[in-house]
Motif scaffolding. Sequence first.
Motif, PDB file in Angstrom:
ATOM      1  N   PHE A 282      28.083 174.881  -5.007  1.00 10.53           N
ATOM      2  CA  PHE A 282      28.832 175.842  -5.816  1.00 10.53           C
ATOM      3  C   PHE A 282      30.310 175.633  -5.508  1.00 10.53           C
ATOM      4  N   SER A 283      31.082 175.051  -6.469  1.00  9.16           N
ATOM      5  CA  SER A 283      32.475 174.722  -6.239  1.00  9.16           C
ATOM      6  C   SER A 283      33.405 175.770  -6.843  1.00  9.16           C
ATOM      7  N   TYR A 284      34.617 175.850  -6.289  1.00 10.44           N
ATOM      8  CA  TYR A 284      35.578 176.872  -6.694  1.00 10.44           C
ATOM      9  C   TYR A 284      36.379 176.399  -7.915  1.00 10.44           C
ATOM     10  N   VAL A 285      37.167 177.331  -8.482  1.00  6.57           N
ATOM     11  CA  VAL A 285      37.933 177.086  -9.712  1.00  6.57           C
ATOM     12  C   VAL A 285      38.958 175.973  -9.474  1.00  6.57           C
ATOM     13  N   GLU A 286      39.059 175.070 -10.489  1.00  9.73           N
ATOM     14  CA  GLU A 286      40.035 173.972 -10.498  1.00  9.73           C
ATOM     15  C   GLU A 286      39.839 173.028  -9.310  1.00  9.73           C
ATOM     16  N   GLU A 287      38.590 172.759  -8.943  1.00 10.83           N
ATOM     17  CA  GLU A 287      38.285 171.838  -7.856  1.00 10.83           C
ATOM     18  C   GLU A 287      37.065 171.003  -8.228  1.00 10.83           C
ATOM     19  N   TYR A 288      36.836 169.929  -7.465  1.00 15.66           N
ATOM     20  CA  TYR A 288      35.615 169.153  -7.678  1.00 15.66           C
ATOM     21  C   TYR A 288      35.131 168.620  -6.334  1.00 15.66           C
ATOM     22  N   ILE A 289      33.798 168.412  -6.235  1.00 12.30           N
ATOM     23  CA  ILE A 289      33.189 167.976  -4.978  1.00 12.30           C
ATOM     24  C   ILE A 289      32.080 166.978  -5.284  1.00 12.30           C
ATOM     25  N   ARG A 290      32.064 165.846  -4.564  1.00 15.41           N
ATOM     26  CA  ARG A 290      31.000 164.846  -4.665  1.00 15.41           C
ATOM     27  C   ARG A 290      30.193 164.863  -3.362  1.00 15.41           C
ATOM     28  N   LEU A 291      28.881 165.119  -3.485  1.00 14.10           N
ATOM     29  CA  LEU A 291      27.997 165.140  -2.320  1.00 14.10           C
ATOM     30  C   LEU A 291      26.911 164.081  -2.453  1.00 14.10           C
ATOM     31  N   GLU A 292      26.292 163.714  -1.326  1.00 11.36           N
ATOM     32  CA  GLU A 292      25.183 162.767  -1.319  1.00 11.36           C
ATOM     33  C   GLU A 292      24.234 163.120  -0.180  1.00 11.36           C
ATOM     34  N   THR A 298      20.297 155.899   4.962  1.00 12.78           N
ATOM     35  CA  THR A 298      20.300 155.374   3.588  1.00 12.78           C
ATOM     36  C   THR A 298      20.633 156.505   2.608  1.00 12.78           C
ATOM     37  N   ILE A 299      21.541 156.241   1.654  1.00 10.95           N
ATOM     38  CA  ILE A 299      21.901 157.224   0.630  1.00 10.95           C
ATOM     39  C   ILE A 299      20.806 157.230  -0.440  1.00 10.95           C
ATOM     40  N   TYR A 300      20.221 158.404  -0.718  1.00  7.96           N
ATOM     41  CA  TYR A 300      19.127 158.525  -1.672  1.00  7.96           C
ATOM     42  C   TYR A 300      19.552 159.195  -2.983  1.00  7.96           C
ATOM     43  N   GLY A 301      20.698 159.806  -3.039  1.00  9.97           N
ATOM     44  CA  GLY A 301      21.127 160.456  -4.281  1.00  9.97           C
ATOM     45  C   GLY A 301      22.418 161.199  -4.074  1.00  9.97           C
ATOM     46  N   GLY A 302      23.029 161.674  -5.188  1.00  9.61           N
ATOM     47  CA  GLY A 302      24.291 162.378  -5.092  1.00  9.61           C
ATOM     48  C   GLY A 302      24.503 163.317  -6.271  1.00  9.61           C
ATOM     49  N   THR A 303      25.519 164.215  -6.135  1.00 10.04           N
ATOM     50  CA  THR A 303      25.862 165.167  -7.192  1.00 10.04           C
ATOM     51  C   THR A 303      27.374 165.251  -7.308  1.00 10.04           C
ATOM     52  N   LEU A 304      27.848 165.703  -8.482  1.00  7.60           N
ATOM     53  CA  LEU A 304      29.258 165.952  -8.734  1.00  7.60           C
ATOM     54  C   LEU A 304      29.385 167.345  -9.319  1.00  7.60           C
ATOM     55  N   SER A 305      30.103 168.226  -8.626  1.00  4.86           N
ATOM     56  CA  SER A 305      30.379 169.571  -9.119  1.00  4.86           C
ATOM     57  C   SER A 305      31.841 169.616  -9.515  1.00  4.86           C
ATOM     58  N   ASP A 306      32.127 169.782 -10.844  1.00  9.31           N
ATOM     59  CA  ASP A 306      33.487 169.649 -11.376  1.00  9.31           C
ATOM     60  C   ASP A 306      33.911 170.976 -12.018  1.00  9.31           C
ATOM     61  N   THR A 307      34.935 171.606 -11.441  1.00 11.84           N
ATOM     62  CA  THR A 307      35.479 172.848 -12.004  1.00 11.84           C
ATOM     63  C   THR A 307      37.001 172.738 -12.107  1.00 11.84           C
ATOM     64  N   ASN A 336      31.779 158.709   0.001  1.00  9.26           N
ATOM     65  CA  ASN A 336      32.836 157.897   0.588  1.00  9.26           C
ATOM     66  C   ASN A 336      34.004 157.711  -0.374  1.00  9.26           C
ATOM     67  N   ASN A 337      33.703 157.522  -1.672  1.00  4.11           N
ATOM     68  CA  ASN A 337      34.742 157.329  -2.682  1.00  4.11           C
ATOM     69  C   ASN A 337      34.915 158.619  -3.476  1.00  4.11           C
ATOM     70  N   GLY A 338      36.120 159.189  -3.418  1.00  4.08           N
ATOM     71  CA  GLY A 338      36.394 160.410  -4.156  1.00  4.08           C
ATOM     72  C   GLY A 338      35.557 161.580  -3.689  1.00  4.08           C
ATOM     73  N   PRO A 339      35.640 161.977  -2.429  1.00  2.00           N
ATOM     74  CA  PRO A 339      34.788 163.058  -1.932  1.00  2.00           C
ATOM     75  C   PRO A 339      35.074 164.411  -2.576  1.00  2.00           C
ATOM     76  N   GLY A 340      36.297 164.592  -3.090  1.00  2.00           N
ATOM     77  CA  GLY A 340      36.636 165.858  -3.730  1.00  2.00           C
ATOM     78  C   GLY A 340      37.860 166.502  -3.105  1.00  2.00           C
ATOM     79  N   ASN A 341      38.294 167.605  -3.718  1.00  2.00           N
ATOM     80  CA  ASN A 341      39.496 168.277  -3.250  1.00  2.00           C
ATOM     81  C   ASN A 341      39.298 169.782  -3.120  1.00  2.00           C
ATOM     82  N   GLY A 342      38.068 170.231  -3.057  1.00  2.00           N
ATOM     83  CA  GLY A 342      37.823 171.665  -3.120  1.00  2.00           C
ATOM     84  C   GLY A 342      37.022 172.206  -1.961  1.00  2.00           C
ATOM     85  N   ARG A 343      36.273 173.269  -2.263  1.00  2.00           N
ATOM     86  CA  ARG A 343      35.476 173.975  -1.254  1.00  2.00           C
ATOM     87  C   ARG A 343      34.070 174.235  -1.786  1.00  2.00           C
TER      88      ARG A 343
END
Length: 360
Positions: A282-292, A298-307, A336-343
Amino acid sequence: MNMLAKLSSAVTILFLFVSKIFVDADLSPELREIFQRLDVLERNVTKLGTENKELKEDLRKQKESFDNYKSIMSTKHDDFTRQDLMMQKDIKFIKFKDLKSIDTTLIQMASDLSSTKTNVTERFAELENDIKLKARLDDVARIDMRLQEAMDGLETLKKVVNDSNANVVNKIDNDVNGVMNALTLKMRTQTEFNGKQSKKLEDMENSVTELQHSLVGVDSILQNRTPPSFYAYMSYPVAVTGPQQRMVYDTIRTNNGNAYDNSTGIFTVPETGTYVFSWTCFSYVEEYIRLEIVVAGTIYGGTLSDTQETGDADTETGLVVVNARSGDEVFIRTQNNGPGNGRLYVEFESVSTFSGWKIS
């Protein structure tokens, strides 16, 4: 050799025997499953044996600590006894010294007053022949009255001194009694503590005995227990500080098998099998977060939360099915690439979560 060692040896011999027979054979699925279960059973019995040794070592250390503490308290009791004897001697010395000093002072004051009265009497005799004797008679009377008042004051002072001395003696006696009562209470408390420690050691020894007895049915316990599963969430916002930042979901709601650690955010696979893992962001207003999600490195999957738009809010969910082995570590981290700028934000019932459960 105790029951745990016998069970471990039996499982190991059985495992080697079956391995020798079927190492080159074409095993059926049923035999492969039996072989895998024997493998898991051997590791679990070995783990329980290690835990049993650690528990016995902890019991030994606690008993040593208790013996040391008992020795220290005995030494303190001897010190308190010596201090009490010294205090009694000091009290006797103070009583004798104060009374002797007061008696000497009173004697000196009486001597001074007697000398003064003698001088006045002599002076009175000289004044009888004086022409102004009559005029001085009133002065002599007043002097005599003052002397009498001084004598009365001296008696009053003596009484006050005696009363004060009695109060000092009573106060010292009360203080000594208070110290003795405190020492008695402390010794009683220490005796109760020693009893509780002995009871605790006895209970722990009984627990170890019960654990050893329960190992006889370890195979049935491993087969019938609740499958490993957990569910945790973040109770406060967590800011993204950089790539590969592990997320720690601090609040646990479910943790069957106690394999999830809410201080590190890591789920350690307790037994080999197929697992489902899910996470939300759950990301905050005007922020984005990339998780895996990472399983055994081994990395099995990831998500992008964009607000990133004004007034926007977003919650993303990831879900993976993984064949994991016992001891594998599973956790969520920023990419690793573009982890995000939010909370990872928290607002009412909207929180970021991490969960997993074994399906086979």
